[in-house]
Design a protein around this motif. Structure first.
Motif, PDB file in Angstrom:
ATOM      1  N   SER A   9       0.833  -1.194   0.000  1.00  7.97           N
ATOM      2  CA  SER A   9       0.000   0.000   0.000  1.00  7.97           C
ATOM      3  C   SER A   9       0.869   1.246   0.000  1.00  7.97           C
ATOM      4  O   SER A   9       1.928   1.281   0.639  1.00  7.97           O
ATOM      5  N   THR A  12       1.035   6.358   3.708  1.00 11.08           N
ATOM      6  CA  THR A  12      -0.176   7.111   4.016  1.00 11.08           C
ATOM      7  C   THR A  12      -0.055   8.583   3.639  1.00 11.08           C
ATOM      8  O   THR A  12      -0.956   9.159   3.043  1.00 11.08           O
ATOM      9  N   GLN A 123     -19.578   2.939  -5.681  1.00  9.44           N
ATOM     10  CA  GLN A 123     -19.135   3.165  -4.309  1.00  9.44           C
ATOM     11  C   GLN A 123     -18.212   4.369  -4.273  1.00  9.44           C
ATOM     12  O   GLN A 123     -17.292   4.492  -5.084  1.00  9.44           O
ATOM     13  N   GLY A 125     -15.222   6.285  -2.474  1.00  9.21           N
ATOM     14  CA  GLY A 125     -14.142   5.951  -1.564  1.00  9.21           C
ATOM     15  C   GLY A 125     -12.836   5.724  -2.300  1.00  9.21           C
ATOM     16  O   GLY A 125     -12.698   6.045  -3.489  1.00  9.21           O
ATOM     17  N   ASP A 126     -11.879   5.168  -1.588  1.00 11.92           N
ATOM     18  CA  ASP A 126     -10.529   4.941  -2.105  1.00 11.92           C
ATOM     19  C   ASP A 126     -10.498   3.664  -2.938  1.00 11.92           C
ATOM     20  O   ASP A 126     -10.930   2.601  -2.471  1.00 11.92           O
ATOM     21  N   ALA A 129      -9.010   0.490  -1.240  1.00  7.83           N
ATOM     22  CA  ALA A 129      -9.564  -0.039   0.011  1.00  7.83           C
ATOM     23  C   ALA A 129      -9.504  -1.565   0.029  1.00  7.83           C
ATOM     24  O   ALA A 129      -9.861  -2.234  -0.947  1.00  7.83           O
ATOM     25  N   ASP A 131     -11.254  -3.754   1.471  1.00 11.90           N
ATOM     26  CA  ASP A 131     -12.500  -4.527   1.474  1.00 11.90           C
ATOM     27  C   ASP A 131     -13.199  -4.585   0.117  1.00 11.90           C
ATOM     28  O   ASP A 131     -14.314  -5.104   0.015  1.00 11.90           O
ATOM     29  N   LEU A 132     -12.552  -4.105  -0.929  1.00  7.09           N
ATOM     30  CA  LEU A 132     -13.180  -4.144  -2.251  1.00  7.09           C
ATOM     31  C   LEU A 132     -13.154  -5.541  -2.859  1.00  7.09           C
ATOM     32  O   LEU A 132     -13.897  -5.836  -3.794  1.00  7.09           O
TER      33      LEU A 132
END
Length: 238
Positions: A9, A12, A123, A125-126, A129, A131-132
């Motif tokens: 990832s 941040t 959706q 959002g990022d 993510a 949870d995609l």
């Protein structure tokens, strides 16, 4: 693509700061502009070149996928007002269309042609993510163009670890003209302007992918130049 051995990832700070600027621009500053640009409404000659260029690039990217996508789960990463998502669904794909801008997601949902709503889930959002879920293909048209090569490489690694097939995406090509425009643009205040596109060369991006231990092979698949729209399509494959 093979699962990575460690977290890929983006860090941040850099990714999140750029993502937040992009969200602010598309969700507040430029929503109406993009709604009009991606419709059939009359636009200026300059914006018409951008509209034609985007149409051409979308067709070039879609040409990398099978005409029959029944049974395939596809991520439209940065779906904007939904043109790519609608075309993927028309081929039979199960589409997850994600965008950082809730306003653009709302426009995309309202525009989705009849008969396709069951094939597309929108959706806000990022796109990274966790949870995609996993995908057969990922399409990211002009949604990764604002990130430096380190964040871009790690984002591609994150997507690649969840994708069985290829990732088709665009970057701003590192040409003398675009580099001159980029350096000139950095001299001026940016309060209400679009986030800065960062030009990339495929070879440098491939090296960044290697340093990030991101799996896959990067290949250019074509460039579109239409007035003020200049974009390079790339594909990352296992």
């Amino acid at each position: 693509m093979a699962a990575p051995t460690r977290d890929l990832s983006p860090r941040t700070g850099g990714w999140a700061r750029t993502r937040d600027r992009v969200e602010h621009y598309f969700d507040r500053t430029a929503t109406r502009t993009w709604e009009r640009l991606t419709s059939d409404a009359p636009v200026s000659r300059i914006r018409e070149t951008v509209r034609r260029g985007r149409d051409s690039m979308r067709a070039r990217m879609l040409a990398r996928l099978p005409e029959d996508l029944r049974g395939a789960r596809v991520l439209d990463a940065g779906c904007g007002t939904g043109q790519m998502a609608a075309e993927l669904a028309a081929r039979g794909a199960d589409v997850l269309a994600v965008d950082i801008s809730p306003a653009l997601v709302g426009i995309a949902e309202a525009r989705l042609p009849g008969g396709l709503p069951g094939r597309v889930r929108f959706q806000a959002g990022d796109m990274l993510a966790a949870d995609l879920g996993t995908f057969d293909h990922v399409m990211a048209m002009d949604s990764l163009i604002y990130y430096d090569r380190h964040d871009l490489a790690r984002a591609l690694g994150t997507l690649g670890s969840r994708t069985r097939g290829g990732i088709v995406f665009t970057v701003a090509p590192r040409t003398p003209l675009l580099m001159a425009m980029w350096h000139t643009g950095r001299l001026f205040p940016r309060a209400d302007r679009a986030p800065t596109m960062i030009p990339h060369a495929p070879a440098a991006l491939q090296r960044a992918l290697h340093r990030a231990e991101a799996p896959g092979r990067l290949a250019p698949i074509g460039r579109v130049s239409s007035g003020f729209y200049i974009s390079q399509a790339l594909e990352l494959t296992p």
